[in-house]
Design a protein around this motif. Structure first.
Motif, PDB file in Angstrom:
ATOM      1  N   ARG A  57      -7.863  -5.769 -14.892  1.00  8.64           N
ATOM      2  CA  ARG A  57      -9.318  -5.702 -14.796  1.00  8.64           C
ATOM      3  C   ARG A  57      -9.851  -5.855 -13.377  1.00  8.64           C
ATOM      4  O   ARG A  57     -10.924  -5.365 -13.074  1.00  8.64           O
ATOM      5  N   VAL A  58      -9.113  -6.519 -12.487  1.00  8.77           N
ATOM      6  CA  VAL A  58      -9.626  -6.720 -11.131  1.00  8.77           C
ATOM      7  C   VAL A  58      -9.103  -5.699 -10.133  1.00  8.77           C
ATOM      8  O   VAL A  58      -9.634  -5.600  -9.029  1.00  8.77           O
ATOM      9  N   CYS A  59      -8.089  -4.925 -10.504  1.00  8.07           N
ATOM     10  CA  CYS A  59      -7.523  -3.912  -9.608  1.00  8.07           C
ATOM     11  C   CYS A  59      -8.027  -2.528  -9.994  1.00  8.07           C
ATOM     12  O   CYS A  59      -8.370  -2.280 -11.143  1.00  8.07           O
ATOM     13  N   ASP A  60      -8.048  -1.624  -9.015  1.00  6.46           N
ATOM     14  CA  ASP A  60      -8.470  -0.259  -9.287  1.00  6.46           C
ATOM     15  C   ASP A  60      -7.388   0.530 -10.021  1.00  6.46           C
ATOM     16  O   ASP A  60      -7.695   1.470 -10.748  1.00  6.46           O
ATOM     17  N   ALA A  61      -6.128   0.160  -9.819  1.00  2.00           N
ATOM     18  CA  ALA A  61      -5.019   0.799 -10.532  1.00  2.00           C
ATOM     19  C   ALA A  61      -3.842  -0.163 -10.555  1.00  2.00           C
ATOM     20  O   ALA A  61      -3.664  -0.966  -9.632  1.00  2.00           O
ATOM     21  N   VAL A  62      -3.057  -0.078 -11.627  1.00  2.00           N
ATOM     22  CA  VAL A  62      -1.850  -0.885 -11.770  1.00  2.00           C
ATOM     23  C   VAL A  62      -0.757   0.030 -12.310  1.00  2.00           C
ATOM     24  O   VAL A  62      -0.970   0.754 -13.275  1.00  2.00           O
ATOM     25  N   THR A  81      11.897  -5.292 -12.035  1.00  2.00           N
ATOM     26  CA  THR A  81      10.676  -4.531 -12.249  1.00  2.00           C
ATOM     27  C   THR A  81       9.790  -4.604 -11.014  1.00  2.00           C
ATOM     28  O   THR A  81       9.708  -5.633 -10.348  1.00  2.00           O
ATOM     29  N   LEU A  82       9.117  -3.499 -10.725  1.00  2.00           N
ATOM     30  CA  LEU A  82       8.128  -3.430  -9.658  1.00  2.00           C
ATOM     31  C   LEU A  82       6.768  -3.240 -10.317  1.00  2.00           C
ATOM     32  O   LEU A  82       6.605  -2.365 -11.168  1.00  2.00           O
ATOM     33  N   VAL A  83       5.809  -4.074  -9.932  1.00  2.00           N
ATOM     34  CA  VAL A  83       4.419  -3.873 -10.320  1.00  2.00           C
ATOM     35  C   VAL A  83       3.660  -3.556  -9.043  1.00  2.00           C
ATOM     36  O   VAL A  83       3.706  -4.310  -8.074  1.00  2.00           O
ATOM     37  N   ARG A  84       2.956  -2.414  -9.030  1.00  2.00           N
ATOM     38  CA  ARG A  84       2.150  -2.005  -7.877  1.00  2.00           C
ATOM     39  C   ARG A  84       0.688  -2.109  -8.262  1.00  2.00           C
ATOM     40  O   ARG A  84       0.260  -1.496  -9.246  1.00  2.00           O
ATOM     41  N   ILE A  85      -0.053  -2.894  -7.489  1.00  3.26           N
ATOM     42  CA  ILE A  85      -1.491  -2.987  -7.707  1.00  3.26           C
ATOM     43  C   ILE A  85      -2.187  -2.327  -6.524  1.00  3.26           C
ATOM     44  O   ILE A  85      -1.720  -2.380  -5.393  1.00  3.26           O
ATOM     45  N   CYS A  86      -3.304  -1.667  -6.827  1.00  2.73           N
ATOM     46  CA  CYS A  86      -4.020  -0.887  -5.823  1.00  2.73           C
ATOM     47  C   CYS A  86      -5.495  -1.266  -5.829  1.00  2.73           C
ATOM     48  O   CYS A  86      -6.103  -1.387  -6.896  1.00  2.73           O
ATOM     49  N   LEU A  87      -6.049  -1.431  -4.633  1.00  5.20           N
ATOM     50  CA  LEU A  87      -7.487  -1.647  -4.477  1.00  5.20           C
ATOM     51  C   LEU A  87      -7.991  -0.652  -3.444  1.00  5.20           C
ATOM     52  O   LEU A  87      -7.403  -0.528  -2.355  1.00  5.20           O
ATOM     53  N   ASN A  88      -9.051   0.042  -3.766  1.00  2.60           N
ATOM     54  CA  ASN A  88      -9.644   0.990  -2.828  1.00  2.60           C
ATOM     55  C   ASN A  88     -10.259   0.228  -1.666  1.00  2.60           C
ATOM     56  O   ASN A  88     -10.852  -0.830  -1.857  1.00  2.60           O
ATOM     57  N   LEU A  89     -10.105   0.785  -0.459  1.00  2.00           N
ATOM     58  CA  LEU A  89     -10.678   0.128   0.733  1.00  2.00           C
ATOM     59  C   LEU A  89     -12.172   0.321   0.802  1.00  2.00           C
ATOM     60  O   LEU A  89     -12.762   1.135   0.194  1.00  2.00           O
ATOM     61  N   VAL A 148     -10.643  -8.979  -1.169  1.00  2.00           N
ATOM     62  CA  VAL A 148      -9.497  -9.827  -0.826  1.00  2.00           C
ATOM     63  C   VAL A 148      -9.320 -10.899  -1.893  1.00  2.00           C
ATOM     64  O   VAL A 148      -8.202 -11.188  -2.330  1.00  2.00           O
ATOM     65  N   ASP A 149     -10.421 -11.487  -2.336  1.00  2.00           N
ATOM     66  CA  ASP A 149     -10.345 -12.505  -3.387  1.00  2.00           C
ATOM     67  C   ASP A 149      -9.777 -11.928  -4.683  1.00  2.00           C
ATOM     68  O   ASP A 149      -8.979 -12.583  -5.361  1.00  2.00           O
ATOM     69  N   LEU A 150     -10.157 -10.706  -5.035  1.00  2.00           N
ATOM     70  CA  LEU A 150      -9.626 -10.074  -6.252  1.00  2.00           C
ATOM     71  C   LEU A 150      -8.127  -9.807  -6.113  1.00  2.00           C
ATOM     72  O   LEU A 150      -7.353 -10.053  -7.046  1.00  2.00           O
ATOM     73  N   LEU A 151      -7.727  -9.301  -4.956  1.00  2.00           N
ATOM     74  CA  LEU A 151      -6.305  -9.049  -4.716  1.00  2.00           C
ATOM     75  C   LEU A 151      -5.516 -10.347  -4.801  1.00  2.00           C
ATOM     76  O   LEU A 151      -4.460 -10.402  -5.439  1.00  2.00           O
ATOM     77  N   THR A 152      -6.028 -11.390  -4.178  1.00  2.00           N
ATOM     78  CA  THR A 152      -5.340 -12.679  -4.183  1.00  2.00           C
ATOM     79  C   THR A 152      -5.199 -13.220  -5.599  1.00  2.00           C
ATOM     80  O   THR A 152      -4.145 -13.741  -5.975  1.00  2.00           O
ATOM     81  N   LEU A 153      -6.240 -13.075  -6.410  1.00  2.00           N
ATOM     82  CA  LEU A 153      -6.177 -13.489  -7.809  1.00  2.00           C
ATOM     83  C   LEU A 153      -5.091 -12.700  -8.548  1.00  2.00           C
ATOM     84  O   LEU A 153      -4.261 -13.282  -9.260  1.00  2.00           O
TER      85      LEU A 153
END
Length: 128
Positions: A106-111, A120-128, A40-45
């Motif tokens: 660097r903090v997301c699993d995919a961008v 523009t749309l930026v999609r960030i992904c973090l694995n659960l 959650v902290d990485l996503l928030t950053l």
């Protein structure tokens, strides 16, 4: 069938005073969707970097959506700006600016980024 985001999965922001609300919304939503606390902290950053860039480099603010699909938490940041230059090296320690997008990568699993009508749309992904 993947769960598609709804209107209640997102919020808009238009000024710097909105950034605290954006961070709170993203953190609360991510926790509710099962993202572990450290993630959650990485996503928030990452969202903070993207939304700050929106307010510094575009007009009109942006919109955020957060949802879960296929074991990943997805977050879209949509704004009126142009394409983002992802895939670059981290600026030197002496650089005054330019780390935001490098941090996001660097903090997301995919961008992913794509042009959408009006911006523009930026999609960030973090694995659960």
């Amino acid at each position: 069938m993947p769960e598609q985001p709804t209107d209640t999965d997102g919020m808009s922001y238009t000024e710097p005073d909105d950034l605290r609300t954006v961070r709170t919304f993203v953190a609360e939503r991510a926790r509710a969707l099962g993202l572990p606390a450290a993630r959650v902290d990485l996503l928030t950053l990452a969202v903070s970097e993207l939304t700050t860039n929106t307010l510094q480099h575009t007009g009109g603010g942006g919109h955020i959506r957060v949802w879960v699909e296929d074991g990943r938490l997805l977050c879209d940041v949509v704004d009126g700006g142009g394409p983002r230059p992802f895939g670059r090296a981290m600026p030197s320690a002496e650089a005054i600016r330019g780390r935001g997008l490098a941090i996001v990568e660097r903090v997301c699993d995919a961008v992913y980024t794509t042009t959408v009508p009006g911006g523009t749309l930026v999609r960030i992904c973090l694995n659960l």
